[in-house]
Each structure stands twice: as C-alpha cells, then as structure tokens.
Design an enzyme around this catalytic site. Structure first.
Site, PDB file in Angstrom:
ATOM      1  N   HIS A   1     -39.859  -6.628 -18.262  1.00 50.13           N
ATOM      2  CA  HIS A   1     -40.200  -5.226 -17.998  1.00 50.13           C
ATOM      3  C   HIS A   1     -40.700  -5.003 -16.572  1.00 50.13           C
ATOM      4  O   HIS A   1     -40.781  -3.865 -16.116  1.00 50.13           O
ATOM      5  CB  HIS A   1     -41.257  -4.763 -19.008  1.00 50.13           C
ATOM      6  CG  HIS A   1     -40.723  -4.681 -20.403  1.00 50.13           C
ATOM      7  ND1 HIS A   1     -40.419  -3.486 -21.024  1.00 50.13           N
ATOM      8  CD2 HIS A   1     -40.375  -5.640 -21.296  1.00 50.13           C
ATOM      9  CE1 HIS A   1     -39.942  -3.728 -22.240  1.00 50.13           C
ATOM     10  NE2 HIS A   1     -39.915  -5.028 -22.426  1.00 50.13           N
TER      11      HIS A   1
ATOM     12  N   ASP B   1     -43.009  -1.368  -8.867  1.00 56.62           N
ATOM     13  CA  ASP B   1     -43.096  -1.067 -10.294  1.00 56.62           C
ATOM     14  C   ASP B   1     -41.751  -1.402 -10.932  1.00 56.62           C
ATOM     15  O   ASP B   1     -40.702  -1.033 -10.385  1.00 56.62           O
ATOM     16  CB  ASP B   1     -43.403   0.427 -10.484  1.00 56.62           C
ATOM     17  CG  ASP B   1     -44.133   0.709 -11.796  1.00 56.62           C
ATOM     18  OD1 ASP B   1     -43.957  -0.060 -12.749  1.00 56.62           O
ATOM     19  OD2 ASP B   1     -44.862   1.726 -11.859  1.00 56.62           O
TER      20      ASP B   1
HETATM   21  C1  G6P Z   1     -46.983  -3.387 -18.198  1.00 57.57           C
HETATM   22  C2  G6P Z   1     -46.354  -4.622 -18.830  1.00 57.57           C
HETATM   23  C3  G6P Z   1     -46.550  -4.616 -20.340  1.00 57.57           C
HETATM   24  C4  G6P Z   1     -48.004  -4.406 -20.669  1.00 57.57           C
HETATM   25  C5  G6P Z   1     -48.527  -3.116 -20.035  1.00 57.57           C
HETATM   26  C6  G6P Z   1     -50.019  -2.877 -20.297  1.00 57.57           C
HETATM   27  O1  G6P Z   1     -46.235  -2.263 -18.491  1.00 57.57           O
HETATM   28  O2  G6P Z   1     -44.985  -4.717 -18.497  1.00 57.57           O
HETATM   29  O3  G6P Z   1     -46.097  -5.831 -20.904  1.00 57.57           O
HETATM   30  O4  G6P Z   1     -48.209  -4.386 -22.073  1.00 57.57           O
HETATM   31  O5  G6P Z   1     -48.325  -3.213 -18.639  1.00 57.57           O
HETATM   32  O6  G6P Z   1     -50.791  -3.949 -19.880  1.00 57.57           O
HETATM   33  P1  G6P Z   1     -51.705  -4.814 -20.865  1.00 57.57           P
HETATM   34  O7  G6P Z   1     -52.179  -5.943 -20.008  1.00 57.57           O
HETATM   35  O8  G6P Z   1     -52.802  -3.900 -21.293  1.00 57.57           O
HETATM   36  O9  G6P Z   1     -50.861  -5.268 -22.027  1.00 57.57           O
END
Ligand code: G6P
Length: 466
Positions: free
Chosen positions: A166, A374
C-alpha cells in the site's frame, strides 16, 4: 463465530484486522474499521462463508479466539507488548516506513528489530498455512508482512499467493541500504502476483529484485529460482458509492453548512485531512499559508484553513517532532493573523467519523493534499467523490500515487514552497468553470476505479497467474 480448526479457501492477512474496539462505558465491542482496505474487501469477504482475515487486534498480548464482526470472519494473530515496540514501532514504522518514503527521516537499522520482524512474520505465515484449505487463495497486505509470501510458499507450495504493497516502493539506490534487502526480496518473491500503487513503484521493485538477487526480468515478470512472480501497478480506489451516498445525505449537507457557519462564513475555506505523519507535508502547507497571509496575497478576513490531524504512531521516532512543528506553526499563524474569537487555522488533533469528514469535504473550497511521499492518498479521492456539484479545487502533491490518476488536480511539488504558494493562491481564485472541468474529469476516475473494482481486478490477475 469463526470455527477454530476449519479451513478456508480465501485467506487475507494484514497487520490489522478489519475491526477496531470501541468502548461504551466499561464495555468494549468490535466495529468494522473505516479504512479503505476494509471497504475494498467487503464485497469479497463479508458474508463469504469461505473467507477469513488474519491480523492483529491492535491490542498487545495473547491472541483472542476467532470472532465475526459484520460478516467478516476474524482470526486474531497475537503481538506481545515487546513485539509491538520492536516489530511494529521499530522495524515496520521506524525502518521500513521511512526508508520506503524516500528516507524523509533517517531509517534506523537494528538487528533486534529485524529479529522481532522475522518472528512475527513467521507467526503470520504459520497461522495462514494452518487456516488455508488445499490450493486456497491468500492475499497478504503491506509492509508489515513482507516475508510472509516466501515463508508461506515454503510451507504450502499449493497456495495461490498475492501480495499488495500500500505504500511506495523506493528507488533502488535507497532500497539497497537495507541490511536485510535480500531476505525481503526473497520473501516477496514467494508471491505469484505483487501489486503496487504505481508504475514507478513496480519498476523500482523489479530493478531492486534484479540487483539484489540476480533475478531475470522478462516484461513484467520476475523469474527467480524456478518461480515466476508477476509485478503490476494496480492502484487502489475508494468506496465511491458510500462517499457519494453520504454526500447526498441531507443530514451531512446540513452539517456542512453548519460547519461553515461556525467558521464565521468565510469567503474561502482551505482544508487538510491527514494522519499526523511526517510524510504528509502538513507543515509545508501551513508555512505556505502563513507566507501568503504575510505577503497579503491571501487575506485572513476571507480565508480560513481547517486542518484535521488524526493521532498516529505517537511512540515512533519523527512523529512527536512533526506534531510539535505543526502545532507551533498553527500557533504562529493564529497569533499573528487571528482576531479574538476567530482563529485563521482551525486545528483538530483528533480522528473524525466519515460522516463528519464528508461534511468537511463538502464545505471546503480548496482541498490541500501535499505529502512529500504517499503510496496513494485516499483523502484526495474522497474529496473528489464528495463534490457532486463539480465545484472545489484539489491541490495535490505530484509525489502521491493519486497524482498518477487525478491528472487535472492542481499538481504541486511540496518541496517548492513558492510553487505551492502560487498553486494555493490560484486555487482560491479559480473560476467555477475551470474548477468544474477539472473536477468532472477527476470524478470520472474515482467513479471508474473504485475499491471494489481494485479488489476484483487484483484477484482476477492473481487467478490468471498460475
Ligand atoms: C498506512 C499503511 C497501513 C496502515 C495505516 C495506519 O496507510 O499503509 O497499513 O494501517 O497507514 O497506520 P497504523 O500504523 O495505525 O496501522
């Protein structure tokens, strides 16, 4: 209740389960998470009796029993308090995250973090190997689980394995700094299909794989040790229908009017909505806004900025620093340009429900999406999906995956503060006609490439791989 010991023909693995815990008084319950991935996979997972999702509950400690929420069968994978620090905050978010985002803060390389990363990836691989029925399809997500495809391939050669990253995949010159670069490429090459957000990411990955492992690249496919891995750009979309339904909801529209009124009914509202992360360029946009006010190119009587900064990863290096710098800038702008009862920047360090965000998207004339890097940026797409009347201007960093698709946005280089200022000023003064043409083109994109189509597209390609 998801049965223990049963086998599934479709298994998703991601760092987080598709649920989050909400507390009402002393009782907690699980509700579906708002994220893009959850909406994308809902049509193929929710209510599907053969599909299960393996992931972490977000709470450290021993794994809970499998459970079901909103049709999603959830299989918790445990992450201990120590692993939270070494695997999640450490290797995932202080090594891989900064390295894959162009080393915007220096990535840290610690062998103890790597050991914990390997251990947790092994646990995920063992869990998935146990859950998957013969010849099942497995879809693994994101940078927390880069070793899982390879580990799983060794344990279960019968599986069809897809992986989607992602976040960006960095330039080869950056990637090869990673002490464990070969192990990670080998891990990923266990997949039949690797999806990335952009062509650049896919090219970077193929080049890194060739350099690090000597793999052969033929077209889009990497050939290594008798296996073939297809590498494609498959950009993720949003749940456009859901955003459009919220945007058409009279309660949301009334809330949009109310917010604007609360802000003092200014001529123009500029909006930023981000996780509070150093990759998002929040400070650059505040600095640009401040200079535009100082130079008299925008007026504090006319223009109000709203910045929503969702709390995120506060224990990880770089996050407290960016919070300080953002909050200092907010104070600085308000101290210099606000008047009693009317700040120029409204700043909320809080997450907001999607209904409130859509109301904000609707009331904002200019949306500022200015990350330094991003993978995609779904906020940009959500703003567009909320503008049913084709009004509004999107100022968008060219270093987001979204910029590859939303080509009629006001594209900016967030490192170029003068360029950013010019774009913000132009956006405030853009005519409705011009804005309408650009918005219509962007709305076609978000209507076509939805989250659901992305998931179907990925799975169809994965089917075709072996
Ligand atoms: C990004 C990453 C995700 C992640 C999100 C939130 O979008 O690609 O995998 O879940 O951030 O971050 P966190 O550390 O809270 O999961």
């Amino acid at each position: 209740m998801a049965a223990v010991n049963r086998k599934w023909s479709f298994v998703v693995a991601a760092n987080r389960l598709p649920v989050r815990r909400v507390w009402e008084g002393d009782t907690a319950r699980w509700v579906p998470s708002p994220g893009g991935l959850v909406s994308a996979l809902r049509p193929v997972m929710s209510g599907n009796p053969d599909a299960v999702w393996a992931g972490w509950t977000g709470v450290p400690g021993p794994g809970a029993e499998p459970f079901e929420v909103d049709g999603f069968q959830c299989h918790p994978v445990s992450v201990s308090q120590g692993e939270l620090q070494l695997f999640y905050e450490g290797f995932s978010n202080a090594t891989l995250w900064p390295l894959f985002h162009d080393a915007l803060v220096p990535p840290e390389y610690h062998r103890t973090w790597w050991d914990a990363y390997r251990t947790v990836n092994q646990r995920y691989a063992a869990t998935v190997a146990d859950l998957a029925a013969p010849s099942a399809t497995v879809w693994i997500h994101d940078y927390h689980l880069l070793l899982v495809p390879g580990l799983l391939r060794t344990a279960r050669p019968d599986l069809r394995i897809g992986f989607f990253l992602h976040i960006p995949f960095p330039a080869r010159e950056l990637y090869i700094r990673l002490p464990w670069r070969a192990a990670i490429i080998d891990g990923l090459l266990g997949a039949d299909l690797i999806g990335l957000q952009t062509q650049l990411g896919a090219d970077n990955f193929r080049r890194a794989a060739a350099r690090v492992t000597g793999a052969k690249i033929i077209g889009k496919t990497i050939h290594h040790e008798g296996r073939a891995t297809r590498v494609d750009a498959i950009p993720i979309g949003i749940d456009t229908g859901r955003i459009a339904r919220l945007a058409a909801d009279p309660a949301v529209q009334a809330r949009a009017t109310e917010i604007r009124h609360t802000l003092g009914s200014p001529g123009t509202v500029l909006l930023g909505v981000d996780r509070l992360d150093y990759t998002k360029g929040i400070d650059a946009r505040l600095r640009a806004f401040k200079e535009l006010l100082s130079e008299g190119r925008l007026s504090a009587e006319d223009c109000i900025m709203v910045q929503i900064a969702e709390p995120s990863r506060s224990q990880v290096t770089g996050y407290a620093e960016v919070r300080n710098s953002v909050e200092q800038l907010v104070g600085d702008v308000n101290g210099n340009f606000g008047v009693m009862g009317r700040p120029v920047v409204h700043y909320l360090h809080q997450s907001q429900p999607i209904e409130e965000l859509v109301a904000m998207y609707q009331m904002a004339d200019v949306m500022l999406v200015t990350p330094l890097r991003d993978g995609m940026n779904l906020v940009a797409k959500e703003y567009v999906a909320s503008r049913a009347d084709n009004t509004g201007v999107l100022v968008l960093s060219e270093f987001t995956g979204a910029a590859q698709e939303l080509k009629t946005a006001e594209l900016i280089n967030p490192h170029d503060i003068e360029g950013l200022k010019t774009a913000m000023e132009a956006a405030v003064h853009r005519s409705d006609d011009e804005a309408g043409v650009a918005m219509k083109a962007m709305r076609r994109v978000v209507r076509t490439n939805t989250a659901q189509r992305w998931a179907e597209g990925f799975l169809t390609r994965l089917e075709a791989c072996r």
